[in-house]
Write a protein that holds these residues in place. Sequence first.
Motif, PDB file in Angstrom:
ATOM      1  N   ASP A  27       0.829  -1.210   0.000  1.00 18.73           N
ATOM      2  CA  ASP A  27       0.000   0.000   0.000  1.00 18.73           C
ATOM      3  C   ASP A  27       0.862   1.259   0.000  1.00 18.73           C
ATOM      4  O   ASP A  27       0.604   2.213  -0.754  1.00 18.73           O
ATOM      5  CB  ASP A  27      -0.926   0.028   1.231  1.00 18.73           C
ATOM      6  N   VAL A  28       1.868   1.281   0.846  1.00 19.56           N
ATOM      7  CA  VAL A  28       2.734   2.456   0.930  1.00 19.56           C
ATOM      8  C   VAL A  28       3.476   2.656  -0.386  1.00 19.56           C
ATOM      9  O   VAL A  28       3.609   3.783  -0.874  1.00 19.56           O
ATOM     10  CB  VAL A  28       3.711   2.343   2.127  1.00 19.56           C
ATOM     11  N   GLU A  29       3.932   1.581  -0.993  1.00 24.94           N
ATOM     12  CA  GLU A  29       4.613   1.672  -2.297  1.00 24.94           C
ATOM     13  C   GLU A  29       3.660   2.246  -3.345  1.00 24.94           C
ATOM     14  O   GLU A  29       4.049   3.079  -4.166  1.00 24.94           O
ATOM     15  CB  GLU A  29       5.133   0.303  -2.742  1.00 24.94           C
ATOM     16  N   LEU A  35       2.269   9.642  -5.366  1.00 27.10           N
ATOM     17  CA  LEU A  35       2.915  10.913  -5.016  1.00 27.10           C
ATOM     18  C   LEU A  35       3.950  11.309  -6.067  1.00 27.10           C
ATOM     19  O   LEU A  35       4.085  12.495  -6.403  1.00 27.10           O
ATOM     20  CB  LEU A  35       3.570  10.829  -3.634  1.00 27.10           C
ATOM     21  N   ASP A  36       4.685  10.322  -6.582  1.00 24.99           N
ATOM     22  CA  ASP A  36       5.655  10.611  -7.645  1.00 24.99           C
ATOM     23  C   ASP A  36       4.956  11.223  -8.860  1.00 24.99           C
ATOM     24  O   ASP A  36       5.448  12.188  -9.453  1.00 24.99           O
ATOM     25  CB  ASP A  36       6.399   9.335  -8.059  1.00 24.99           C
ATOM     26  N   GLU A 130       6.450  16.264  -1.111  1.00 29.00           N
ATOM     27  CA  GLU A 130       7.809  15.745  -0.935  1.00 29.00           C
ATOM     28  C   GLU A 130       8.026  15.257   0.493  1.00 29.00           C
ATOM     29  O   GLU A 130       8.676  14.226   0.710  1.00 29.00           O
ATOM     30  CB  GLU A 130       8.843  16.816  -1.303  1.00 29.00           C
ATOM     31  N   LYS A 131       7.479  15.982   1.456  1.00 26.54           N
ATOM     32  CA  LYS A 131       7.583  15.577   2.856  1.00 26.54           C
ATOM     33  C   LYS A 131       6.852  14.251   3.069  1.00 26.54           C
ATOM     34  O   LYS A 131       7.390  13.330   3.704  1.00 26.54           O
ATOM     35  CB  LYS A 131       6.993  16.667   3.757  1.00 26.54           C
ATOM     36  N   ASP A 132       5.639  14.142   2.550  1.00 23.63           N
ATOM     37  CA  ASP A 132       4.863  12.910   2.666  1.00 23.63           C
ATOM     38  C   ASP A 132       5.603  11.752   1.994  1.00 23.63           C
ATOM     39  O   ASP A 132       5.641  10.634   2.512  1.00 23.63           O
ATOM     40  CB  ASP A 132       3.480  13.103   2.042  1.00 23.63           C
ATOM     41  N   HIS A 133       6.209  12.051   0.848  1.00 25.92           N
ATOM     42  CA  HIS A 133       6.962  11.022   0.115  1.00 25.92           C
ATOM     43  C   HIS A 133       8.120  10.499   0.963  1.00 25.92           C
ATOM     44  O   HIS A 133       8.344   9.288   1.051  1.00 25.92           O
ATOM     45  CB  HIS A 133       7.473  11.605  -1.203  1.00 25.92           C
ATOM     46  N   SER A 134       8.859  11.407   1.600  1.00 26.48           N
ATOM     47  CA  SER A 134      10.005  10.969   2.413  1.00 26.48           C
ATOM     48  C   SER A 134       9.531  10.193   3.640  1.00 26.48           C
ATOM     49  O   SER A 134      10.182   9.229   4.065  1.00 26.48           O
ATOM     50  CB  SER A 134      10.886  12.150   2.814  1.00 26.48           C
ATOM     51  N   GLN A 141      10.998   1.553   4.952  1.00 25.89           N
ATOM     52  CA  GLN A 141      12.242   1.050   5.542  1.00 25.89           C
ATOM     53  C   GLN A 141      11.981   0.404   6.904  1.00 25.89           C
ATOM     54  O   GLN A 141      12.484  -0.684   7.194  1.00 25.89           O
ATOM     55  CB  GLN A 141      13.267   2.170   5.679  1.00 25.89           C
ATOM     56  N   VAL A 142      11.173   1.055   7.724  1.00 27.18           N
ATOM     57  CA  VAL A 142      10.842   0.506   9.041  1.00 27.18           C
ATOM     58  C   VAL A 142      10.100  -0.818   8.885  1.00 27.18           C
ATOM     59  O   VAL A 142      10.394  -1.803   9.574  1.00 27.18           O
ATOM     60  CB  VAL A 142      10.004   1.517   9.871  1.00 27.18           C
ATOM     61  N   ASP A 143       9.124  -0.853   7.985  1.00 32.25           N
ATOM     62  CA  ASP A 143       8.350  -2.077   7.780  1.00 32.25           C
ATOM     63  C   ASP A 143       9.223  -3.216   7.242  1.00 32.25           C
ATOM     64  O   ASP A 143       9.042  -4.373   7.618  1.00 32.25           O
ATOM     65  CB  ASP A 143       7.172  -1.817   6.838  1.00 32.25           C
TER      66      ASP A 143
END
Length: 153
Positions: A27-29, A35-36, A130-134, A141-143
């Motif tokens: 989902d995040v991907e 967002l991209d 951009e903030k949301d993307h980062s 990374q955490v997941d």
Amino acid sequence: ALIDDAKIRVDKDETEVDVKLQLRVGDVEFWRGELDNKLAQLKDEIEEASNLKIRVDNEARSCSEPINITQQCMTYRTGRQGCDLIRDDVDNNLDRELDQLKMSQGMLGQTSQQVAEQIRLLMKCKFLIEKDHSEKEMAVQVDEVTKGIKVTS
């Protein structure tokens, strides 16, 4: 028996968590990809708005010379003497032309301010995306690290 039941339950829970984490990463991907796409669209819109602002500013500046010429003509006409010092159609047309030029210049100035505000809002959106993307990148990374953690770790 109690230990075996606990191990089965732990293994089942671990599998469920791994599946949920995998779904979350997916989902995040997906949202990162969205967002991209939005960032690319925003960059294009910002560039188009910036180009529009440049053109509008140039047009506003280009009104200055005709205004100066019209005012100079009006000055020459007011400098007439004797029977030449009359108010005729040319004077009326010069007044009207000067009013229209100044009105056009004012409208172009307002348009420039509106475009500048639109650019500011687009830049703000770009920053937030951009903030949301980062943040989504950090979440992935955490997941990913979390997926690698096992009960025995």
